[in-house]
Structure formats: structure tokens, C-alpha cells
Design a protein around this motif. Structure first.
Motif, PDB file in Angstrom:
ATOM      1  N   GLU A   1       3.885  16.617 -13.628  1.00 31.28           N
ATOM      2  CA  GLU A   1       3.514  16.552 -15.044  1.00 31.28           C
ATOM      3  C   GLU A   1       4.338  17.574 -15.806  1.00 31.28           C
ATOM      4  N   ASN A   2       4.907  17.148 -16.930  1.00 29.89           N
ATOM      5  CA  ASN A   2       5.571  18.071 -17.846  1.00 29.89           C
ATOM      6  C   ASN A   2       5.415  17.529 -19.259  1.00 29.89           C
ATOM      7  N   MET A   3       6.084  18.161 -20.219  1.00 25.35           N
ATOM      8  CA  MET A   3       5.892  17.756 -21.611  1.00 25.35           C
ATOM      9  C   MET A   3       6.469  16.380 -21.928  1.00 25.35           C
ATOM     10  N   ASN A   4       7.318  15.839 -21.069  1.00 20.01           N
ATOM     11  CA  ASN A   4       7.906  14.526 -21.317  1.00 20.01           C
ATOM     12  C   ASN A   4       7.110  13.385 -20.698  1.00 20.01           C
ATOM     13  N   GLY A   5       6.135  13.700 -19.840  1.00 19.06           N
ATOM     14  CA  GLY A   5       5.344  12.643 -19.224  1.00 19.06           C
ATOM     15  C   GLY A   5       4.799  13.053 -17.879  1.00 19.06           C
ATOM     16  N   SER A   6       4.206  12.067 -17.196  1.00 20.13           N
ATOM     17  CA  SER A   6       3.608  12.291 -15.876  1.00 20.13           C
ATOM     18  C   SER A   6       4.119  11.238 -14.914  1.00 20.13           C
ATOM     19  N   TRP A   7       4.419  11.669 -13.706  1.00 20.42           N
ATOM     20  CA  TRP A   7       4.914  10.791 -12.657  1.00 20.42           C
ATOM     21  C   TRP A   7       4.197  11.098 -11.365  1.00 20.42           C
ATOM     22  N   ILE A   8       4.226  10.132 -10.473  1.00 16.42           N
ATOM     23  CA  ILE A   8       3.755  10.385  -9.123  1.00 16.42           C
ATOM     24  C   ILE A   8       4.825   9.941  -8.147  1.00 16.42           C
ATOM     25  N   LYS A   9       4.884  10.621  -7.035  1.00 14.57           N
ATOM     26  CA  LYS A   9       5.775  10.228  -5.950  1.00 14.57           C
ATOM     27  C   LYS A   9       4.901   9.582  -4.892  1.00 14.57           C
ATOM     28  N   VAL A  10       5.219   8.336  -4.537  1.00 15.41           N
ATOM     29  CA  VAL A  10       4.425   7.590  -3.561  1.00 15.41           C
ATOM     30  C   VAL A  10       5.248   7.349  -2.301  1.00 15.41           C
ATOM     31  N   GLU A  11       4.546   7.303  -1.180  1.00 11.98           N
ATOM     32  CA  GLU A  11       5.172   6.957   0.094  1.00 11.98           C
ATOM     33  C   GLU A  11       4.488   5.701   0.603  1.00 11.98           C
TER      34      GLU A  11
ATOM     35  N   ASN B   1       0.847  -1.185   0.000  1.00 12.23           N
ATOM     36  CA  ASN B   1       0.000   0.000   0.000  1.00 12.23           C
ATOM     37  C   ASN B   1       0.879   1.229   0.000  1.00 12.23           C
ATOM     38  N   ALA B   2       0.472   2.228  -0.766  1.00 14.49           N
ATOM     39  CA  ALA B   2       1.222   3.478  -0.820  1.00 14.49           C
ATOM     40  C   ALA B   2       0.243   4.631  -1.004  1.00 14.49           C
ATOM     41  N   VAL B   3       0.683   5.821  -0.603  1.00 16.97           N
ATOM     42  CA  VAL B   3      -0.123   7.027  -0.725  1.00 16.97           C
ATOM     43  C   VAL B   3       0.585   7.974  -1.680  1.00 16.97           C
TER      44      VAL B   3
ATOM     45  N   VAL C   1      10.019   6.205  -0.133  1.00 15.91           N
ATOM     46  CA  VAL C   1       9.401   7.104  -1.107  1.00 15.91           C
ATOM     47  C   VAL C   1       9.968   6.740  -2.471  1.00 15.91           C
ATOM     48  N   GLU C   2       9.097   6.680  -3.480  1.00 19.86           N
ATOM     49  CA  GLU C   2       9.537   6.308  -4.821  1.00 19.86           C
ATOM     50  C   GLU C   2       8.770   7.117  -5.852  1.00 19.86           C
ATOM     51  N   THR C   3       9.423   7.469  -6.961  1.00 18.14           N
ATOM     52  CA  THR C   3       8.779   8.170  -8.065  1.00 18.14           C
ATOM     53  C   THR C   3       8.555   7.177  -9.200  1.00 18.14           C
TER      54      THR C   3
END
Length: 124
Positions: free
Chosen positions: A63-73, A55-57, A84-86
Motif C-alpha cells: 500500500e502506498n499513496m498511489n494505490g494498493s496491490w497484493i502479490k499472489v502465489e 486458486n492463489a494465496v 507469482v503475480e502482483t
């Protein structure tokens, strides 16, 4: 003959003050997971790591022109140092955690060859 060539190479390398070469940067585009663009901060997700789901939050969305990422804890800090991981939003390791619950289904057959059923959620 090769010893003479090696010595000449050493003298040539000794006189070089600067060495330049081209570095080609490539983006990782082989992510084949579902695209979770609708995720927002504080959403709960599941992340696969070595055949286990954690489980992670979501703590940040990038978000930028190269893509979208999320940072999860990760919940409960399952790893010793880094919790923590992106991840890219279309990572195959990333899954939406449904807010669902368990259900109990009861089936009631009657004498006229008809079946009725009752479904109710199981609460803790």
C-alpha cells in the motif's frame, strides 16, 4: 529538394550530443473490480486467467499513496515459469474465495398445503 533536406537533417543529427524528450507516466486507473481492501497475507483468492479460475494465496500486501496491490502465489504451480503475480486490489481478475461448502435442502410438503424444509451442510 527533399534529398537536400534529408542530407541537412543527417548533418544536424550527426552533431547532436544529447537528445531529450518528455515521457508522461500514466497510472492504470481502469480497474473496475471489487475493492478488496480487507485482504491480508495468507488469504485465499481466485484469479481469472484466460477464462479459467486459479486458486492463489496472498503472500504480500503493498500500500502506498498511489494505490494498493497484493502479490499472489498460485496453488499447485499451474504455470511453467512464473507462479507469482502482483495485482491491484480492485482488479477485475481478482475474486474473494468464500470459505463456504455445499448444502443439501430437503422439502417436505404436508397435506395442509404447508411446506417445511431442512437444510444441512454436506461434508466431505
Amino acid at each position: 529538394f527533399s534529398a537536400v533536406g534529408f542530407i541537412l537533417f543527417l548533418f544536424a543529427a550527426w552533431g547532436i550530443r544529447k537528445l531529450s524528450f518528455l515521457v508522461k507516466k500514466t497510472w492504470n486507473t481502469d480497474c473496475s473490480g471489487e475493492d478488496l481492501q480487507h485482504l491480508v497475507v495468507r488469504d485465499v483468492v481466485l484469479v481469472d486467467w484466460r477464462q479459467k479460475e486459479y486458486n492463489a494465496v496472498v503472500v504480500e500486501k503493498i500500500e502506498n499513496m498511489n494505490g494498493s496491490w497484493i502479490k499472489v502465489e498460485y496453488d499447485g504451480k499451474p504455470f511453467m515459469f512464473k507462479n507469482v503475480e502482483t495485482l491491484p486490489l480492485n482488479s477485475p481478475r481478482l475474486h474473494l474465495k468464500e470459505p463456504g461448502c455445499e448444502y443439501k435442502a430437503s422439502i417436505y410438503p404436508d397435506e395442509g398445503r404447508k411446506v417445511s424444509f431442512h437444510v444441512e451442510p454436506i461434508t466431505d
